[in-house]
Write a protein that holds these residues in place. Structure first.
Motif, short mmCIF file in Angstrom:
data_model
loop_
_atom_site.label_atom_id
_atom_site.label_comp_id
_atom_site.label_asym_id
_atom_site.label_seq_id
_atom_site.Cartn_x
_atom_site.Cartn_y
_atom_site.Cartn_z
N MET A 6 0.92 -1.33 -0.40
CA MET A 6 0.23 -0.24 0.16
C MET A 6 1.23 1.12 -0.34
N ASN A 7 0.88 2.24 -0.99
CA ASN A 7 1.86 3.30 -0.83
C ASN A 7 1.34 4.44 0.68
N THR A 8 2.31 5.31 0.49
CA THR A 8 2.02 6.06 1.88
C THR A 8 2.18 7.34 1.25
N VAL A 9 1.09 8.34 1.65
CA VAL A 9 0.93 9.74 1.67
C VAL A 9 1.63 10.45 2.34
N SER A 10 1.94 11.37 2.18
CA SER A 10 2.71 12.22 3.99
C SER A 10 2.54 13.36 3.51
N ASP A 11 2.49 14.15 4.51
CA ASP A 11 2.60 15.38 4.78
C ASP A 11 2.10 16.77 3.69
N GLU A 12 0.77 16.47 2.92
CA GLU A 12 0.24 16.70 1.79
C GLU A 12 -1.01 17.36 2.51
N THR A 13 -1.20 18.23 1.84
CA THR A 13 -2.93 18.88 1.64
C THR A 13 -3.91 19.23 0.83
N PHE A 14 -4.54 18.39 1.91
CA PHE A 14 -5.40 18.18 0.27
C PHE A 14 -7.09 19.25 0.01
N SER A 15 -7.02 20.11 -0.21
CA SER A 15 -7.68 21.44 -0.09
C SER A 15 -8.54 21.81 -1.29
N LYS A 16 -10.10 21.74 -1.16
CA LYS A 16 -11.83 22.29 -1.94
C LYS A 16 -11.95 20.00 -2.74
N LYS A 17 -11.42 19.62 -2.64
CA LYS A 17 -11.07 18.03 -3.69
C LYS A 17 -12.79 17.95 -3.53
N ASP A 18 -13.65 17.23 -3.97
CA ASP A 18 -14.08 16.54 -4.48
C ASP A 18 -14.33 15.14 -4.62
N PHE A 19 -14.15 14.33 -3.50
CA PHE A 19 -13.61 13.28 -3.96
C PHE A 19 -15.01 12.36 -3.87
N THR A 20 -16.40 12.85 -4.37
CA THR A 20 -17.40 12.53 -5.19
C THR A 20 -17.58 11.84 -5.91
N GLN A 21 -16.53 12.80 -6.21
CA GLN A 21 -16.60 12.90 -8.50
C GLN A 21 -14.82 11.68 -8.55
N ASN A 22 -14.10 12.13 -7.82
CA ASN A 22 -12.81 11.09 -7.96
C ASN A 22 -12.12 10.86 -6.53
N PRO A 23 -12.64 9.28 -6.17
CA PRO A 23 -12.56 8.65 -5.30
C PRO A 23 -11.12 8.74 -4.22
N LEU A 24 -10.84 9.27 -2.80
CA LEU A 24 -9.41 9.05 -3.17
C LEU A 24 -9.54 7.51 -2.96
N LYS A 25 -8.08 7.58 -3.34
CA LYS A 25 -6.78 6.23 -3.76
C LYS A 25 -6.51 5.33 -1.94
N ILE A 26 -6.96 4.71 -1.94
CA ILE A 26 -6.29 3.02 -1.08
C ILE A 26 -4.83 3.61 -0.50
N SER A 27 -4.76 4.51 0.86
CA SER A 27 -2.76 4.53 0.73
C SER A 27 -3.53 4.31 2.30
N GLU A 28 -1.97 4.86 2.83
CA GLU A 28 -1.71 5.35 4.39
C GLU A 28 -1.74 6.76 4.62
N TYR A 29 -2.63 7.25 4.91
CA TYR A 29 -1.88 8.73 4.04
C TYR A 29 -1.65 8.98 6.17
N GLU A 30 -0.50 9.35 6.08
CA GLU A 30 0.00 9.87 7.77
C GLU A 30 -0.12 11.84 7.53
N ASN A 31 -0.09 12.56 8.58
CA ASN A 31 0.60 13.82 8.81
C ASN A 31 -1.01 14.26 7.87
N CYS A 32 -1.47 14.19 6.82
CA CYS A 32 -2.51 15.32 5.95
C CYS A 32 -3.02 16.10 6.44
#
Length: 162
Positions: free
Chosen positions: A1-27
């Protein structure tokens, strides 16, 4: 599984583009829409959700490890199938109406200034949790462990000490 770290997601519509199955750390997720999204199998560690709509999300085996929700709409979410390992939440100014925390270990969970109408805490462990300034109208505390729980200035709760 991918790890996504220290990212900011702003004003995203995840109903249209689903969040990828990953490990999100400090996001950080700001002003994002997850309404009725499937977040199953995703891991969130030390993440923040600010001003997000997470109503009706599906969270089977989703991990929430030290996750903070601020000013979020989290209506009708069934937390029972979430991953129990390391489960730790903090809610501030959130609406959790009609959510379900059946049989969850929520020790030391903070619900600060939250709306918890008709929320189900049946068989949950809420030892040392805080409900300060929260509205618990119609919430269910059946066989719930409430030792040292703080209901300071909480509103509309009804607990039968049997």
């Amino acid at each position: 599984m991918n790890t996504v770290s220290d990212e900011t997601f702003s004003k995203k519509d995840f109903t249209q583009n689903p969040l990828k199955i990953s490990e999100y750390e400090n996001c950080v997720f700001e002003n994002c829409i997850f309404y009725a999204s499937r977040l199953s199998g995703i891991s969130f560690s030390n993440c923040e959700f600010n001003d997000c709509d997470l109503s009706l999300i599906i969270i089977e085996k989703t991990a929430f490890r030290d996750v903070h929700f601020n000013n979020c709409k989290i209506i009708g979410v069934d937390f029972e199938p979430a991953n129990d390992f390391g489960l730790r939440f903090h809610f501030k100014n959130c609406n959790l109406t009609h959510s379900i925390f059946f049989n969850k270990d929520l020790r030391k969970t903070v619900f600060d200034h939250c709306i918890l109408h008709e929320t189900d805490f049946t068989q949950a462990n809420l030892m040392e949790s805080s409900f300060k300034h929260s509205d618990l109208s119609g919430s269910v505390f059946d066989q719930t462990h409430l030792e040292k729980a703080d209901f300071t200035e909480a509103l509309n709760f009804r607990i039968i000490p049997e």
